[in-house]
Write an enzyme that holds these catalytic residues in place. Structure first.
Site, PDB file in Angstrom:
ATOM      1  N   ASN A   7      55.446  43.726  47.821  1.00 45.29           N
ATOM      2  CA  ASN A   7      54.213  43.149  47.281  1.00 45.29           C
ATOM      3  C   ASN A   7      54.125  43.625  45.838  1.00 45.29           C
ATOM      4  OD1 ASN A   7      51.643  42.378  46.635  1.00 45.29           O
ATOM      5  ND2 ASN A   7      50.662  43.307  48.414  1.00 45.29           N
ATOM      6  N   ARG A  95      55.379  39.023  49.249  1.00 42.70           N
ATOM      7  CA  ARG A  95      54.036  38.430  49.253  1.00 42.70           C
ATOM      8  C   ARG A  95      53.867  37.655  47.945  1.00 42.70           C
ATOM      9  NH1 ARG A  95      48.204  40.961  48.001  1.00 42.70           N
ATOM     10  NH2 ARG A  95      47.038  39.142  48.655  1.00 42.70           N
ATOM     11  N   HIS A 184      44.002  35.384  51.273  1.00 44.97           N
ATOM     12  CA  HIS A 184      44.050  36.279  52.445  1.00 44.97           C
ATOM     13  C   HIS A 184      44.618  35.541  53.661  1.00 44.97           C
ATOM     14  CE1 HIS A 184      40.365  38.711  50.791  1.00 44.97           C
ATOM     15  NE2 HIS A 184      41.500  39.200  50.318  1.00 44.97           N
ATOM     16  N   HIS A 212      37.441  38.890  56.958  1.00 42.26           N
ATOM     17  CA  HIS A 212      38.235  39.924  56.272  1.00 42.26           C
ATOM     18  C   HIS A 212      37.322  40.586  55.243  1.00 42.26           C
ATOM     19  CE1 HIS A 212      42.172  41.304  54.343  1.00 42.26           C
ATOM     20  NE2 HIS A 212      41.261  41.583  53.416  1.00 42.26           N
ATOM     21  N   LEU A 213      36.891  41.827  55.532  1.00 42.70           N
ATOM     22  CA  LEU A 213      35.994  42.536  54.615  1.00 42.70           C
ATOM     23  C   LEU A 213      36.701  43.788  54.108  1.00 42.70           C
ATOM     24  CD1 LEU A 213      32.651  42.385  56.700  1.00 42.70           C
ATOM     25  CD2 LEU A 213      33.401  40.801  54.916  1.00 42.70           C
ATOM     26  N   ARG A 245      33.750  41.684  42.868  1.00 44.33           N
ATOM     27  CA  ARG A 245      33.658  40.234  42.584  1.00 44.33           C
ATOM     28  C   ARG A 245      32.358  39.666  43.140  1.00 44.33           C
ATOM     29  NH1 ARG A 245      39.258  38.631  45.211  1.00 44.33           N
ATOM     30  NH2 ARG A 245      39.713  40.843  45.409  1.00 44.33           N
ATOM     31  N   ARG A 288      31.706  53.416  51.625  1.00 46.88           N
ATOM     32  CA  ARG A 288      31.380  54.776  52.085  1.00 46.88           C
ATOM     33  C   ARG A 288      30.422  55.445  51.111  1.00 46.88           C
ATOM     34  NH1 ARG A 288      37.691  55.551  52.979  1.00 46.88           N
ATOM     35  NH2 ARG A 288      37.536  54.236  51.137  1.00 46.88           N
ATOM     36  N   GLY A 334      39.383  46.959  55.472  1.00 40.54           N
ATOM     37  CA  GLY A 334      38.750  48.277  55.305  1.00 40.54           C
ATOM     38  C   GLY A 334      37.318  48.374  55.814  1.00 40.54           C
ATOM     39  N   GLU A 337      36.968  46.772  59.649  1.00 39.13           N
ATOM     40  CA  GLU A 337      37.501  47.604  60.746  1.00 39.13           C
ATOM     41  C   GLU A 337      36.722  48.895  60.932  1.00 39.13           C
ATOM     42  OE1 GLU A 337      41.734  48.215  60.031  1.00 39.13           O
ATOM     43  OE2 GLU A 337      41.912  46.100  59.487  1.00 39.13           O
ATOM     44  N   GLU A 388      49.232  43.196  56.969  1.00 37.78           N
ATOM     45  CA  GLU A 388      49.848  42.114  56.190  1.00 37.78           C
ATOM     46  C   GLU A 388      51.360  42.296  56.062  1.00 37.78           C
ATOM     47  OE1 GLU A 388      47.062  40.228  53.066  1.00 37.78           O
ATOM     48  OE2 GLU A 388      46.307  42.252  53.323  1.00 37.78           O
TER      49      GLU A 388
HETATM   50  P1  AMP Z   1      40.905  47.164  51.898  1.00 34.22           P
HETATM   51  O1  AMP Z   1      40.815  46.299  50.680  1.00 34.22           O
HETATM   52  O2  AMP Z   1      41.074  46.416  53.171  1.00 34.22           O
HETATM   53  O3  AMP Z   1      41.887  48.306  51.759  1.00 34.22           O
HETATM   54  O4  AMP Z   1      39.457  47.880  52.027  1.00 34.22           O
HETATM   55  C1  AMP Z   1      39.028  48.819  51.092  1.00 34.22           C
HETATM   56  C2  AMP Z   1      37.538  49.051  51.247  1.00 34.22           C
HETATM   57  O5  AMP Z   1      37.221  49.343  52.608  1.00 34.22           O
HETATM   58  C3  AMP Z   1      37.041  50.265  50.476  1.00 34.22           C
HETATM   59  O6  AMP Z   1      36.709  49.948  49.156  1.00 34.22           O
HETATM   60  C4  AMP Z   1      35.798  50.662  51.260  1.00 34.22           C
HETATM   61  O7  AMP Z   1      34.687  49.965  50.755  1.00 34.22           O
HETATM   62  C5  AMP Z   1      36.068  50.181  52.662  1.00 34.22           C
HETATM   63  N1  AMP Z   1      36.299  51.259  53.634  1.00 34.22           N
HETATM   64  C6  AMP Z   1      37.450  51.905  53.897  1.00 34.22           C
HETATM   65  N2  AMP Z   1      37.264  52.836  54.857  1.00 34.22           N
HETATM   66  C7  AMP Z   1      35.960  52.761  55.217  1.00 34.22           C
HETATM   67  C8  AMP Z   1      35.124  53.465  56.154  1.00 34.22           C
HETATM   68  N3  AMP Z   1      35.621  54.412  56.951  1.00 34.22           N
HETATM   69  N4  AMP Z   1      33.823  53.099  56.230  1.00 34.22           N
HETATM   70  C9  AMP Z   1      33.318  52.129  55.442  1.00 34.22           C
HETATM   71  N5  AMP Z   1      34.049  51.434  54.546  1.00 34.22           N
HETATM   72  C10 AMP Z   1      35.346  51.753  54.434  1.00 34.22           C
END
Ligand code: AMP
Length: 409
Positions: A7, A95, A184, A212-213, A245, A288, A334, A337, A388
């Protein structure tokens, strides 16, 4: 079969070596700050096993080729490496963000495909040229090894015109290809496939809403296994509220900012992509930190959470209307989940649509997929970790297998 997943970003290369026989990770790493005074390389070999080994070092990494060579030297290190030499890598999966309307599925990389990715670069100026850097370097370093491009946009090519067209003069689409593409896709497709397996139904019979958050956020309406609408648009800016964004805004805000604040298009673009979303609303883009600030009474942080989860709920409602019958909602990435509060707030008030959360299951964190709907929920609710790299590995393998099956191909 060992597949190296690449990637490639503008100043970074994320890589993972997978053994597709058992889908295990042999090595995973990241080359960062390519071209800067001091670059960084991190690599973990045999993660999660007794032989796990972590390597991290800093030095100047001149360009993508330098970065890839470094990564390969770690993979083939006689002591701590995981392969003897490059011939132990059977294929490479890349990717690629934007395939435009030209690519509907993962595709074997040829000169022709490289030209298509180049042609679509104006649609993803930050991503496609960086992806191409990775492809070019890998083709030089691994001559003769089959390479596959897996596109973020491919899964969404099934979206019908009524959902992908913007209501602009039609020539904007015909001549300039301005339309919704969605992103995504690899993640949405992967969790949809996992969800179908967990529901015990063929994917072709499943209606799903995948959410997907992460730092980037998107939601997809999936009908009979196919994407029929998604929140990200022509670029990865439309739709949900993301880390930095904005997601949806009134398009007239651009001209208002230009006329009244004297902002030029670069400044507006930067603000919407880099300084908006959660960060714009409360100064923080990690969920967090936002929860910690809310606990301290930070009103802007509370509002940011409200705005994001309200937008999520609004789009779930829209996609319920689009799909009619929904088998399951899937949270991933992130925030999706890990964040029970965001999930709960995003689903508040949807009980009358058959969406009932089991609050205990929602807060009890487990590894792997977990069902978090209550027994009386007609729509199941799942947390399904996205992967991914594995998705790209599986898609690449499928392309290679099909090639073998197609005589003369
Ligand atoms: P990703 O782009 O899928 O890697 O997600 C990253 C985002 O997931 C981070 O900027 C956090 O906002 C969120 N995140 C990661 N771990 C946690 C957690 N344990 N609790 C709440 N939000 C989290």
């Amino acid at each position: 079969m060992r597949i190296l997943i690449i990637n490639s970003g503008s100043s970074s290369i994320k890589f993972q070596l997978l053994d597709m026989a058992d889908e295990s990770v042999l090595a995973s790493g990241l080359v960062e700050r390519i071209g800067e005074i001091e670059g960084l390389l991190q690599c973990t070999t045999r993660p999660g096993t007794a032989q796990e080994h972590k390597e991290k070092f800093q030095r100047r990494i001149a360009d993508h080729q330098d970065g890839m060579r470094l990564a390969v030297s770690l993979l083939t290190d006689t002591e701590k490496g995981v392969i003897k030499d490059l011939a132990d890598i059977d294929a490479i999966g890349h990717r690629v963000v934007h395939g435009g309307e030209d690519v509907r599925r993962p595709t074997l990389i040829t000169d022709e495909l490289v030209a298509i990715i180049e042609r679509n670069s104006p649609l993803a100026p930050l991503h496609n040229p960086a992806n191409l850097d990775g492809i070019k370097v890998a083709r030089e370093l691994f001559p003769g090894i089959p390479q596959v491009a897996v596109f973020d946009t491919a899964f969404h090519q099934s979206i019908p015109a009524r959902a992908f067209l913007y209501a602009l003069p039609y020539e904007m689409y015909e001549q300039h290809r301005i339309r919704k593409y969605g992103f995504h896709g690899t993640s949405h497709k992967f969790v949809a496939g996992e969800c179908a397996r967990l529901l015990g139904k063929p994917l072709e019979q499943c209606n799903l809403i995948t959410i997907h958050l992460g730092n980037g956020c998107s939601m997809t309406a999936i009908e009979k296994g196919l994407s029929i609408d998604t929140t990200l648009g022509m670029t990865p800016l439309e739709g949900l509220v993301m880390g930095t964004r904005s997601g949806d805004v009134d398009p007239a805000i651009h001209s208002f900012l230009a006329r009244n604040l004297g902002m030029d298009i670069e400044a507006i673009d930067r603000m919407l992509n880099k300084d908006s979303g959660l960060k714009g609303l409360c100064g923080m883009n990690d969920m967090r930190d936002i929860h910690a600030a809310i606990a301290q009474g930070n009103e802007h942080a509370r509002l940011a959470l409200e705005v994001q989860t309200y937008r999520n709920r609004k789009y779930i409602g829209a996609y319920l209307a689009v799909l009619g019958r929904v088998d399951a909602l899937v949270f991933t990435a992130g925030i999706g989940e890990n964040d029970a509060i965001v999930r709960e707030k995003s689903l508040t008030g949807l009980e009358q649509f058959g969406i009932v959360l089991d609050s205990q299951a929602n807060t009890r964190r487990q590894k792997g997929p977990v069902k978090i709907s209550s027994a009386d929920s007609t729509v199941q609710i799942w947390i399904i970790p996205t992967n991914e790299e594995l998705a790209i590995g599986r898609e690449s393998l499928e392309v290679l297998n099909n090639r073998r099956l197609a005589p003369g191909a």
